[in-house]
Every structure is written in structure tokens, then in C-alpha cells.
Design a protein around this motif. Structure first.
Motif, PDB file in Angstrom:
ATOM      1  N   UNK A 184      21.819   7.340   1.503  1.00  0.00           N
ATOM      2  CA  UNK A 184      22.858   7.476   2.332  1.00  0.00           C
ATOM      3  C   UNK A 184      24.322   6.305   2.265  1.00  0.00           C
ATOM      4  N   UNK A 185      23.434   5.766   2.660  1.00  0.00           N
ATOM      5  CA  UNK A 185      24.052   4.602   2.437  1.00  0.00           C
ATOM      6  C   UNK A 185      25.155   4.234   1.175  1.00  0.00           C
ATOM      7  N   UNK A 186      23.667   4.254   0.045  1.00  0.00           N
ATOM      8  CA  UNK A 186      24.060   3.959  -1.123  1.00  0.00           C
ATOM      9  C   UNK A 186      24.759   5.137  -1.956  1.00  0.00           C
ATOM     10  N   UNK A 187      24.725   6.568  -1.457  1.00  0.00           N
ATOM     11  CA  UNK A 187      25.438   7.434  -2.156  1.00  0.00           C
ATOM     12  C   UNK A 187      27.047   7.119  -1.837  1.00  0.00           C
ATOM     13  N   UNK A 188      27.060   6.422  -0.811  1.00  0.00           N
ATOM     14  CA  UNK A 188      28.757   6.254   0.285  1.00  0.00           C
ATOM     15  C   UNK A 188      29.013   5.018  -1.148  1.00  0.00           C
ATOM     16  N   UNK A 189      28.179   4.110  -0.711  1.00  0.00           N
ATOM     17  CA  UNK A 189      28.902   2.957  -1.710  1.00  0.00           C
ATOM     18  C   UNK A 189      28.850   3.438  -3.325  1.00  0.00           C
ATOM     19  N   UNK A 190      28.415   4.413  -4.145  1.00  0.00           N
ATOM     20  CA  UNK A 190      28.776   4.384  -5.209  1.00  0.00           C
ATOM     21  C   UNK A 190      29.795   5.023  -5.053  1.00  0.00           C
ATOM     22  N   UNK A 191      30.297   5.980  -3.829  1.00  0.00           N
ATOM     23  CA  UNK A 191      32.279   6.288  -4.044  1.00  0.00           C
ATOM     24  C   UNK A 191      33.493   5.169  -4.230  1.00  0.00           C
ATOM     25  N   UNK A 192      32.708   4.441  -3.441  1.00  0.00           N
ATOM     26  CA  UNK A 192      33.059   3.014  -2.610  1.00  0.00           C
ATOM     27  C   UNK A 192      33.536   2.378  -3.843  1.00  0.00           C
ATOM     28  N   UNK A 193      32.719   1.915  -4.944  1.00  0.00           N
ATOM     29  CA  UNK A 193      32.782   1.137  -6.127  1.00  0.00           C
ATOM     30  C   UNK A 193      33.789   1.848  -7.091  1.00  0.00           C
ATOM     31  N   UNK A 194      34.206   2.856  -6.819  1.00  0.00           N
ATOM     32  CA  UNK A 194      35.169   3.833  -7.372  1.00  0.00           C
ATOM     33  C   UNK A 194      36.185   3.917  -6.986  1.00  0.00           C
ATOM     34  N   UNK A 195      36.410   3.417  -5.547  1.00  0.00           N
ATOM     35  CA  UNK A 195      37.694   3.739  -5.032  1.00  0.00           C
ATOM     36  C   UNK A 195      37.983   5.563  -5.175  1.00  0.00           C
ATOM     37  N   UNK A 196      36.268   5.965  -4.481  1.00  0.00           N
ATOM     38  CA  UNK A 196      36.383   7.450  -4.522  1.00  0.00           C
ATOM     39  C   UNK A 196      36.290   7.210  -2.454  1.00  0.00           C
ATOM     40  N   UNK A 197      36.055   6.742  -1.620  1.00  0.00           N
ATOM     41  CA  UNK A 197      35.361   6.674   0.273  1.00  0.00           C
ATOM     42  C   UNK A 197      36.177   5.979  -0.060  1.00  0.00           C
ATOM     43  N   UNK A 198      35.884   5.794   1.499  1.00  0.00           N
ATOM     44  CA  UNK A 198      35.604   5.002   2.470  1.00  0.00           C
ATOM     45  C   UNK A 198      34.712   4.516   3.392  1.00  0.00           C
ATOM     46  N   UNK A 199      34.271   3.745   3.610  1.00  0.00           N
ATOM     47  CA  UNK A 199      32.754   3.825   3.694  1.00  0.00           C
ATOM     48  C   UNK A 199      33.039   3.115   5.138  1.00  0.00           C
ATOM     49  N   UNK A 200      32.084   3.063   6.296  1.00  0.00           N
ATOM     50  CA  UNK A 200      32.643   2.818   7.365  1.00  0.00           C
ATOM     51  C   UNK A 200      30.743   2.983   8.062  1.00  0.00           C
TER      52      UNK A 200
END
Length: 180
Positions: free
Chosen positions: A133-149
Motif C-alpha cells: 500500500x505504501x508503494x502504491x501511494x508513493x507511485x502516485x505521490x511521485x507523479x504529484x497525483x496524491x498526498x500520502x500520510x
């Protein structure tokens, strides 16, 4: 439901871009709910403050936490704009309604968010196998598509700060929607 979400992927408009003053937040932790999300978001609403101005919040808690979280909102004086449900049966409509989603980030959820062009605050399940799940979120954060906390950092104060920033910067929400 799946077909409706697939159709949203080909739709040309993003409803949250065409909004007025209000700010709609959809919180869900999957069919079982997510206790960490439930506790943090309900505590943030209980704290209250200006961040709640013009905010509507739909909070899917899962069956186990439903009565407890519902009673927290009923006791508080700030829960007027909150709808609490144990389960959501109409996800496409909820995605269309939301300006921002707060959720876990399993593969199914990430796929739906991408198909619906839905900006999100993602809180990975820390015990997920291979930390996927963290890897999924990190992939979107890298594209500036989401915020991960990370869950350990997902406090009511942090949640309030993020929502306050997003309410003041609708352009960022639009950009996340485009990039997802």
C-alpha cells in the motif's frame, strides 16, 4: 458498479473541478473500514474550527466501528455536515461528489481513484504484505497525483492542516486529478 467506474474513466468532465464554494470529503477504509482513519477524522471533526466551514463529509466506517463513530459525531457540535455510514453501495456517485478522498491504498482503490480521476489523501495500511500500500501511494505521490500520510503521522491536526491547504488551493486538486 465496475462498469460505471469504467465509464467514468472515459468521461470528459471532472465534477469536482466544476464546484462552487463547498468542499466535499469522502472517507473510507474499504468494506471493513479502517479504525485509524475513523479515529483521526472523527477527532478532527470534534476539534472543529474554520476548516469545517462549507465542508460536507461522508464517512464510511465499516460495520465494527459504525456505532462508536456515529455516536462521536452525534455528541459533537461540529458534525452537522457529516454523513456516517457503515458501508457505501454507490461508489461511482460518491466519487463524482467528492473533491477529495481519504482512504487506504490497496490496488483496487488505486485503480478506482485513477479511473475516476479522483484526488486523494492516502494512508497506507502499515501491516500490508510487502508494504504494497505504501508503494502504491508513493507511485502516485511521485507523479504529484496524491498526498500520502503514513498512519503514524495521520493525526487530527495533520488532517486538518492538509484539508485547510487543499480548500485554499483548488488548483492543486485539479492538478492531482489530471496527474492521476
Amino acid at each position: 458498479v465496475l462498469r460505471e467506474i469504467e465509464e467514468m474513466a472515459t468521461a470528459e468532465f471532472r465534477p469536482h473541478v466544476q464546484r462552487g464554494e463547498g468542499f466535499n470529503i469522502l472517507v473510507f477504509g474499504g468494506s471493513q473500514g479502517a479504525r485509524a482513519l475513523n479515529q483521526t477524522v472523527s477527532q478532527a471533526v470534534t476539534i472543529g474550527g474554520e476548516w469545517l466551514n462549507n465542508v460536507k463529509l461522508v464517512h464510511q466506517t465499516g460495520k465494527v466501528d459504525f456505532e462508536n463513530i456515529k455516536s462521536i459525531y452525534l455528541q459533537g457540535k461540529h458534525g452537522d455536515g457529516v454523513e456516517v455510514l457503515p458501508y457505501l453501495y454507490d461508489m461511482p456517485a460518491r466519487y463524482r461528489w467528492a473533491d477529495i478522498v481519504v482512504s487506504r491504498c490497496g490496488t483496487g482503490t488505486i485503480s478506482e481513484l485513477a479511473a475516476c480521476r479522483q484526488p486523494a489523501i492516502l494512508v497506507p495500511l502499515p501491516t500490508a504484505a510487502d508494504n504494497h500500500q505504501q508503494k502504491n501511494a508513493e507511485a502516485l505521490v511521485a507523479k504529484q497525483a496524491s498526498i500520502m500520510v503514513l498512519q503514524k503521522d495521520f493525526t487530527p491536526e495533520r488532517f486538518i492542516k492538509i484539508i485547510t491547504q487543499l480548500k485554499a488551493d483548488r488548483k492543486r486538486i485539479d492538478q492531482m486529478a489530471e496527474k492521476i
